[in-house]
Design a protein around this motif. Structure first.
Motif, mmCIF file in Angstrom:
data_model
loop_
_atom_site.group_PDB
_atom_site.id
_atom_site.type_symbol
_atom_site.label_atom_id
_atom_site.label_comp_id
_atom_site.label_asym_id
_atom_site.label_seq_id
_atom_site.Cartn_x
_atom_site.Cartn_y
_atom_site.Cartn_z
ATOM 1 N N VAL A 102 24.134 -21.656 7.658
ATOM 2 C CA VAL A 102 23.702 -22.117 6.338
ATOM 3 C C VAL A 102 22.814 -21.057 5.686
ATOM 4 N N LYS A 103 22.647 -21.167 4.376
ATOM 5 C CA LYS A 103 21.706 -20.318 3.659
ATOM 6 C C LYS A 103 20.293 -20.677 4.113
ATOM 7 N N SER A 104 19.404 -19.689 4.099
ATOM 8 C CA SER A 104 18.032 -19.952 4.523
ATOM 9 C C SER A 104 17.078 -19.000 3.819
ATOM 10 N N THR A 105 15.798 -19.311 3.928
ATOM 11 C CA THR A 105 14.764 -18.411 3.417
ATOM 12 C C THR A 105 13.809 -18.088 4.547
ATOM 13 N N LEU A 106 13.191 -16.927 4.436
ATOM 14 C CA LEU A 106 12.289 -16.442 5.470
ATOM 15 C C LEU A 106 11.104 -15.812 4.764
ATOM 16 N N SER A 107 9.898 -16.118 5.205
ATOM 17 C CA SER A 107 8.705 -15.465 4.676
ATOM 18 C C SER A 107 8.170 -14.506 5.720
ATOM 19 N N ILE A 108 7.874 -13.280 5.291
ATOM 20 C CA ILE A 108 7.392 -12.244 6.199
ATOM 21 C C ILE A 108 6.205 -11.551 5.561
ATOM 22 N N GLU A 109 5.130 -11.372 6.325
ATOM 23 C CA GLU A 109 4.007 -10.583 5.832
ATOM 24 C C GLU A 109 4.214 -9.140 6.244
ATOM 25 N N ILE A 110 4.040 -8.219 5.300
ATOM 26 C CA ILE A 110 4.152 -6.802 5.600
ATOM 27 C C ILE A 110 2.812 -6.134 5.302
ATOM 28 N N VAL A 111 2.541 -5.046 6.021
ATOM 29 C CA VAL A 111 1.318 -4.275 5.815
ATOM 30 C C VAL A 111 1.699 -2.816 5.665
ATOM 31 N N PHE A 112 1.274 -2.215 4.564
ATOM 32 C CA PHE A 112 1.409 -0.774 4.369
ATOM 33 C C PHE A 112 0.042 -0.166 4.647
ATOM 34 N N ASN A 113 0.011 0.913 5.446
ATOM 35 C CA ASN A 113 -1.248 1.593 5.742
ATOM 36 C C ASN A 113 -1.005 3.088 5.606
ATOM 37 N N SER A 114 -1.554 3.682 4.541
ATOM 38 C CA SER A 114 -1.333 5.115 4.327
ATOM 39 C C SER A 114 -1.944 5.946 5.451
ATOM 40 N N GLY A 115 -2.954 5.418 6.147
ATOM 41 C CA GLY A 115 -3.543 6.131 7.288
ATOM 42 C C GLY A 115 -2.546 6.308 8.410
ATOM 43 N N ASP A 116 -1.691 5.308 8.643
ATOM 44 C CA ASP A 116 -0.644 5.423 9.665
ATOM 45 C C ASP A 116 0.341 6.520 9.301
ATOM 46 N N VAL A 117 0.645 6.646 8.008
ATOM 47 C CA VAL A 117 1.578 7.672 7.539
ATOM 48 C C VAL A 117 0.978 9.051 7.760
ATOM 49 N N ALA A 118 -0.302 9.208 7.416
ATOM 50 C CA ALA A 118 -0.961 10.505 7.586
ATOM 51 C C ALA A 118 -1.001 10.897 9.062
ATOM 52 N N ALA A 119 -1.288 9.929 9.947
ATOM 53 C CA ALA A 119 -1.331 10.225 11.382
ATOM 54 C C ALA A 119 0.049 10.638 11.881
ATOM 55 N N ALA A 120 1.097 9.977 11.423
ATOM 56 C CA ALA A 120 2.462 10.319 11.842
ATOM 57 C C ALA A 120 2.831 11.716 11.346
ATOM 58 N N ARG A 121 2.438 12.046 10.116
ATOM 59 C CA ARG A 121 2.737 13.384 9.584
ATOM 60 C C ARG A 121 1.985 14.448 10.367
ATOM 61 N N ASP A 122 0.724 14.166 10.735
ATOM 62 C CA ASP A 122 -0.054 15.121 11.525
ATOM 63 C C ASP A 122 0.613 15.365 12.873
ATOM 64 N N ASP A 123 1.141 14.300 13.484
ATOM 65 C CA ASP A 123 1.834 14.446 14.766
ATOM 66 C C ASP A 123 3.071 15.331 14.613
ATOM 67 N N LEU A 124 3.782 15.197 13.488
ATOM 68 C CA LEU A 124 4.980 15.989 13.276
ATOM 69 C C LEU A 124 4.643 17.459 13.027
ATOM 70 N N LEU A 125 3.479 17.701 12.407
ATOM 71 C CA LEU A 125 3.110 19.061 12.052
ATOM 72 C C LEU A 125 2.354 19.790 13.147
ATOM 73 N N SER A 126 1.797 19.026 14.103
ATOM 74 C CA SER A 126 1.023 19.654 15.170
ATOM 75 C C SER A 126 1.940 20.240 16.223
ATOM 76 N N PRO A 127 1.666 21.476 16.663
ATOM 77 C CA PRO A 127 2.494 22.042 17.738
ATOM 78 C C PRO A 127 2.216 21.304 19.053
ATOM 79 N N PRO A 128 3.192 21.243 19.918
ATOM 80 C CA PRO A 128 2.971 20.580 21.213
ATOM 81 C C PRO A 128 1.944 21.358 22.038
ATOM 82 N N ASP A 129 1.220 20.638 22.886
ATOM 83 C CA ASP A 129 0.208 21.282 23.745
ATOM 84 C C ASP A 129 0.838 22.107 24.835
#
Length: 95
Positions: A68-95
């Motif tokens: 059957v058709k249905s509806t779903l409610s979902i809470e989402i969170v955007f955090n620009s700090g998480d994005v910056a940390a992920a980008r830093d990980d991509l740009l940092s050379p491996p140890d």
């Protein structure tokens, strides 16, 4: 189906933003509509969330074993700090 990844738009403001999405799913599991309380997050984030969830597939709701058709409610969170940390990980050379 798995996780739904919402890309953080490069033009979105920094910060933490929360919103509730109401997702309308048809009897085949396809998303027909996504509503966002658009006053709670910037428009670019709302548009990114809508696009990500419209492309998703869900298991349809069931009543007495029939899809059957249905509806779903979902809470989402955007955090620009998480994005910056992920980008830093991509740009940092491996140890």
């Amino acid at each position: 189906s798995g996780d739904i990844l919402i890309p953080f738009p490069p033009d979105a403001p920094n910060g933490v933003f929360k919103a509730t999405l109401k997702i309308y799913i048809d009897e085949h599991g396809a998303v027909q509509q996504v509503d966002v309380d658009e006053h709670s997050i910037p428009e670019s984030l709302a548009n990114a969330a809508i696009a990500a969830f419209k492309a998703a597939r869900f298991a349809p709701g069931e009543v007495n074993g029939a899809p059957v058709k249905s509806t779903l409610s979902i809470e989402i969170v955007f955090n620009s700090g998480d994005v910056a940390a992920a980008r830093d990980d991509l740009l940092s050379p491996p140890d």
